[in-house]
Design an enzyme around this catalytic site. Structure first.
Site: not given
Ligand code: TRP
Length: 336
Positions: A116, A198, A201
């Protein structure tokens, strides 16, 4: 609220993003199974979302939606404590205490922090650095023993064990060490519709089926799924994208229907257009009732607020007990 003998499970649900069928089959379905046998504390991690400065106006609809979607999937607010993190003031208090035993060096070494910080170098705030301490407080505040999380959260959980050990070593036995709840073979990977990894989000939203998608959108996404040409040799092995279509069918279609497409694949008469049409209809049948229920719940603000209050009351009862013990063991007990 603590039911004697039941082991304690804690899990946090991110308040950002829409839930998709990967979340359903990967996490929510397991929550629903656990609610029968464990004492469960499930909460929306709204404080955690502040590390990235979300728009204040988006918080409430996001929190309502995530709660409504979980309930629509079958999470029972009577059986579990379902609450919002920011309704439990004991959590930030324990977070403060745990921060005193969390070292800057180990926090900086956390993979999620490094990712991040690299992605948003202009916003490397202290909340981001101490994300694992807040997550530890979420779990330890209920003396959580099991945490149903994916691989990406294992390092955070390891840190929760470290902080629990450190606290216990300094101040006496207070916290059990929380462990990942492992569903072993039951853990399914839900492939995306574009053949790349997969459902997720943040990645390709056209290749991900959300619980809020309309029937037409579901059909459109499934019909666009990558398939390719039918096999030319009897009983060939399936290419990955076809394996994926079968995996998705396995989640929502009748065994006889799947069997039928298996046979057609094996004798080279399969038509992927037909298979996708079937898959689309079965996905619609699966998703539509959840979507409708979630919408109805979101519209019923007073019902939702009632659920949140009931969940907070259950969670605070357990949190207050743990916090009083932690304060006492640390020596913060000036009035007795
Ligand atoms: N970090 C978790 C995630 O990103 C969410 C979370 C916050 C959590 N607190 C938790 C999960 C406590 C389990 C237990 O998915």
């Amino acid at each position: 609220m603590h039911i004697m003998g039941k082991e304690i499970v804690v899990s946090g649900i991110r308040s950002t993003g829409f839930l998709h069928i990967g979340n359903y089959f990967g996490a929510i379905k397991n929550y629903i199974r656990m609610q029968e046998d464990y004492q469960c504390y499930f909460f929306v991690a709204d404080y955690h979302s502040l590390t990235t400065h979300p728009d204040p106006a988006s918080l409430k609809p996001n929190v309502y939606r995530v709660l409504a979607e979980n309930i629509a999937c079958g999470l029972d607010p009577e059986k579990v404590a379902l609450y919002v993190q920011s309704d439990i003031p004991e959590i930030p208090e324990l977070y403060l205490m745990l921060n005193m035993m969390a070292y800057k060096g180990e926090l900086e070494k956390t993979a999620s922090f490094k990712d991040k910080a690299r992605a948003n170098p202009e916003n490397v705030n202290a909340g981001l650095l101490t994300y694992p301490t807040l997550m530890s407080a979420d779990i330890l505040i209920h003396k959580g023993q099991f945490v149903p999380v994916g691989k990406d959260q294992e390092q955070h959980l390891e840190m929760a064990r470290t902080f629990a050990q450190r606290f216990n070593f300094r101040y006496g036995d207070t916290f059990p060490e929380p462990h990942p709840f492992n569903f072993g073979a039951d853990l399914v990977k839900i492939p995306s519709l574009d053949g790349k990894g997969k459902m997720s989000k943040s990645e390709n939203e056209n290749a991900t089926l959300y619980l809020a998608d309309t029937d037409d959108l579901i059909r459109k996404k499934v019909m666009k799924a990558v398939s390719g040409d039918a096999p030319t040799e009897m009983n060939s092995s399936k290419p990955e994208v076809i394996e994926n279509l079968f995996s998705l069918m396995n989640l929502v279609s009748e065994p006889a229907i799947i069997e039928n497409f298996e046979t057609h694949f094996n004798n080279c008469t399969i038509r992927y257009g037909d298979m996708k049409k079937q898959l689309a209809e079965d996905m619609v049948k699966f998703i539509a009732p959840i979507r409708e229920k979630a919408i109805a719940i979101q519209e019923d603000t007073s019902y939702l607020q009632g659920i949140m209050k009931m969940g907070a009351a259950k969670a605070r009862e357990s949190a207050a007990k743990t916090l009083a013990e932690a304060r006492k063991n640390m020596g913060i007990n000036f009035y007795c």
